[in-house]
Design a protein around this motif. Sequence first.
Motif, PDB file in Angstrom:
ATOM      1  N   ASN A  49       2.493   2.650   2.324  1.00  0.00           N
ATOM      2  CA  ASN A  49       2.439   3.406   3.722  1.00  0.00           C
ATOM      3  C   ASN A  49       3.513   4.290   3.971  1.00  0.00           C
ATOM      4  O   ASN A  49       4.683   3.373   4.180  1.00  0.00           O
ATOM      5  CB  ASN A  49       1.804   2.468   4.789  1.00  0.00           C
ATOM      6  CG  ASN A  49       1.528   3.086   6.072  1.00  0.00           C
ATOM      7  OD1 ASN A  49       1.637   4.334   6.218  1.00  0.00           O
ATOM      8  ND2 ASN A  49       1.213   2.541   7.182  1.00  0.00           N
ATOM      9  N   ARG A  81       0.519  11.111   0.309  1.00  0.00           N
ATOM     10  CA  ARG A  81      -1.016  10.797   0.571  1.00  0.00           C
ATOM     11  C   ARG A  81      -1.186   9.498   0.810  1.00  0.00           C
ATOM     12  O   ARG A  81      -2.475   9.144   1.568  1.00  0.00           O
ATOM     13  CB  ARG A  81      -1.579  11.238  -0.700  1.00  0.00           C
ATOM     14  CG  ARG A  81      -1.586  13.056  -1.002  1.00  0.00           C
ATOM     15  CD  ARG A  81      -2.458  13.067  -2.354  1.00  0.00           C
ATOM     16  NE  ARG A  81      -2.290  14.584  -2.305  1.00  0.00           N
ATOM     17  CZ  ARG A  81      -3.381  15.379  -2.296  1.00  0.00           C
ATOM     18  NH1 ARG A  81      -4.492  15.219  -1.524  1.00  0.00           N
ATOM     19  NH2 ARG A  81      -3.267  16.657  -2.728  1.00  0.00           N
ATOM     20  N   LYS A  82      -0.400   8.615   0.449  1.00  0.00           N
ATOM     21  CA  LYS A  82      -0.764   7.089   0.613  1.00  0.00           C
ATOM     22  C   LYS A  82      -1.034   6.746   2.220  1.00  0.00           C
ATOM     23  O   LYS A  82      -1.491   5.625   2.496  1.00  0.00           O
ATOM     24  CB  LYS A  82       0.254   6.160   0.014  1.00  0.00           C
ATOM     25  CG  LYS A  82       0.015   6.312  -1.559  1.00  0.00           C
ATOM     26  CD  LYS A  82       0.828   5.189  -2.176  1.00  0.00           C
ATOM     27  CE  LYS A  82       0.557   5.215  -3.651  1.00  0.00           C
ATOM     28  NZ  LYS A  82       1.557   4.216  -4.302  1.00  0.00           N
ATOM     29  N   ILE A 117      -6.752   4.800   7.203  1.00  0.00           N
ATOM     30  CA  ILE A 117      -8.204   4.880   7.015  1.00  0.00           C
ATOM     31  C   ILE A 117      -8.507   3.448   6.796  1.00  0.00           C
ATOM     32  O   ILE A 117      -9.466   2.558   7.327  1.00  0.00           O
ATOM     33  CB  ILE A 117      -8.732   5.728   5.742  1.00  0.00           C
ATOM     34  CG1 ILE A 117      -8.771   7.178   6.268  1.00  0.00           C
ATOM     35  CG2 ILE A 117     -10.255   5.256   5.643  1.00  0.00           C
ATOM     36  CD1 ILE A 117      -9.707   7.522   7.302  1.00  0.00           C
ATOM     37  N   ALA A 118      -7.739   2.741   5.806  1.00  0.00           N
ATOM     38  CA  ALA A 118      -7.876   1.370   5.608  1.00  0.00           C
ATOM     39  C   ALA A 118      -7.828   0.479   6.799  1.00  0.00           C
ATOM     40  O   ALA A 118      -8.339  -0.582   6.950  1.00  0.00           O
ATOM     41  CB  ALA A 118      -6.782   0.953   4.282  1.00  0.00           C
ATOM     42  N   ASP A 147     -14.543   5.272  11.361  1.00  0.00           N
ATOM     43  CA  ASP A 147     -13.975   5.717  10.220  1.00  0.00           C
ATOM     44  C   ASP A 147     -13.879   7.053  10.253  1.00  0.00           C
ATOM     45  O   ASP A 147     -14.541   7.813   9.981  1.00  0.00           O
ATOM     46  CB  ASP A 147     -15.133   5.448   9.212  1.00  0.00           C
ATOM     47  CG  ASP A 147     -14.141   5.389   7.696  1.00  0.00           C
ATOM     48  OD1 ASP A 147     -13.111   6.189   7.778  1.00  0.00           O
ATOM     49  OD2 ASP A 147     -15.030   5.352   6.707  1.00  0.00           O
ATOM     50  N   ASP A 156       0.899  -1.155   0.041  1.00  0.00           N
ATOM     51  CA  ASP A 156      -0.030   0.018   0.191  1.00  0.00           C
ATOM     52  C   ASP A 156       0.931   1.296  -0.002  1.00  0.00           C
ATOM     53  O   ASP A 156       0.419   2.438  -0.020  1.00  0.00           O
ATOM     54  CB  ASP A 156      -0.938   0.102   1.019  1.00  0.00           C
ATOM     55  CG  ASP A 156      -0.224  -0.106   2.584  1.00  0.00           C
ATOM     56  OD1 ASP A 156       0.961  -0.218   2.497  1.00  0.00           O
ATOM     57  OD2 ASP A 156      -0.888  -0.274   3.561  1.00  0.00           O
ATOM     58  N   GLU A 186      -4.329   7.220   3.535  1.00  0.00           N
ATOM     59  CA  GLU A 186      -5.424   6.434   2.828  1.00  0.00           C
ATOM     60  C   GLU A 186      -4.984   5.198   3.675  1.00  0.00           C
ATOM     61  O   GLU A 186      -5.899   4.070   3.835  1.00  0.00           O
ATOM     62  CB  GLU A 186      -4.837   5.956   1.418  1.00  0.00           C
ATOM     63  CG  GLU A 186      -5.255   7.238   0.626  1.00  0.00           C
ATOM     64  CD  GLU A 186      -4.653   7.404  -0.910  1.00  0.00           C
ATOM     65  OE1 GLU A 186      -3.954   6.431  -1.095  1.00  0.00           O
ATOM     66  OE2 GLU A 186      -4.696   8.253  -1.436  1.00  0.00           O
ATOM     67  N   ILE A 229      -6.347  11.065   7.900  1.00  0.00           N
ATOM     68  CA  ILE A 229      -5.696  11.451   6.677  1.00  0.00           C
ATOM     69  C   ILE A 229      -4.509  12.175   6.926  1.00  0.00           C
ATOM     70  O   ILE A 229      -3.561  12.170   6.527  1.00  0.00           O
ATOM     71  CB  ILE A 229      -6.566  11.776   5.725  1.00  0.00           C
ATOM     72  CG1 ILE A 229      -7.719  10.685   5.137  1.00  0.00           C
ATOM     73  CG2 ILE A 229      -6.002  12.446   4.413  1.00  0.00           C
ATOM     74  CD1 ILE A 229      -8.702  11.031   4.133  1.00  0.00           C
TER      75      ILE A 229
END
Length: 466
Positions: A59, A101-102, A108-109, A118, A57, A105, A123
């Motif tokens: 991260n 930005r990942k 959140i995942a 959530d 991902d 993301e 973010i």
Amino acid sequence: MKINQKYPFSIGSLHNRKKVENIEEYIEIAKKAHDYLETLRVDDEDGIYWAHPGKEDGNGAIYTGSAGVIYFYMELYNLTKEEKYLEIINKAADYIGANWRKAGEAGIAMLRENGIFDDIGVIYNYYSGAASTGEGLITVYGLTKRQKDKDAVRKITDFILANAKEDKDGLYWGVDCTMFHDAGTMIYLYHAADFLQDSKVKEAADRAADRIVANAIADPRGGYAWHSTLHGDVDRIPNFEGGTAGTGYALTVAYRYSKKETYKQAAVEAAKHLKAIAVKQGDGFLIPWHDIPGEEPIFYLANCHGPAGTSKLFYGLYQITGEEQYLNDIKGLFYGMRHLGAPEKMSAGYWNTVCVCCGTAGILQFLLNCGIVFDGTDFGREASDVAEIAAEILVGEQEKKTGGRIGVWPIAYERVKPENVAPDFGYATGSAGIAAALLQMYQFKKKDIHFIRYIDDPYPTNLHLK
């Protein structure tokens, strides 16, 4: 509770221990952790990151991603000066700068995967969002002075500011004011404002701090509290990452940068609240993981919800007030932890895990911090002796549980699922953080201390700054 027969856990059982014959072994263990990280390294056109197969991902966060792994490599490079580690730092920073930005993301995942509330604020936050990547790049810049890293920090900071919301009390991003939410984002903004020399960023940080103070809850037992809503409802977890201790610490950071008395006073009230709900443990005390009257308390003992994290509030208050009571509170947490038998003995909140977040590596860092702050005193020597035990556990656990494989630590990350044991690579949850703690033990033993500190850690970088 299910029992993992290979990696058993029971309250009162002992961790495996092994002494090193020479402190140079800590360096060799860290190099083996590097070898493990290399098996999880992902190279692409933007640089490198680390991931388990099937979870690529990208991260870049501190908690489980690249900004945390970079921390380990900076410690390793500073001690060895081997260029291959500097190359890894630069390539990982390249990837973070292109893909920051990942981190949010992925955060959140993670929340969704674990059935947690959530929160869009993740973010932007400090441990698993955009602020996390910015903090990593600020620290890398201190080592490499690459303009591209500074430029990325500017973009990250502008992104966070552009997505701030505002109400009558100030700026905010997420659902609450804890370190895993807006308090963490706020301390990053103070650090970024100083790094970028940008008064507008500083003003935004002040407005975030204003709102955090305005949202304090005056508790009838004493002091101010801030509660997490990470699980979708008010969650009274009062320690560092999800509650009052972390928010109070963040306000000590705000005071250091702004000198606004309201921030200092709110941090003082946070400490008052923690002492009001503290549970006596032998000659010390501990803060329960959950502050629910009538519920049997569970005491975490490392960074997330234990003394390693919560002590940062007390040390932060000592820094801005000079009051000795806060040093005594750090001692109280130490003796509370020892009363439960840690680090040798497992307990309800200290299970078969040795990571920085909730295990032995986090406890080792706390003990080393005590050794630095109280250097030359009987208490400092006592903490240093216990640090030896924690380091022995980190050495012994890797060898016993991997059949002799070095640099890899199988852990049960979830307290309620101690049967689910697997190795991980991140700073908070795996080999990068555990090996970094052993590198700090190496420095401590040599009395040549130059710890790297992110903005969430107020303790001295060396003996001369205590």
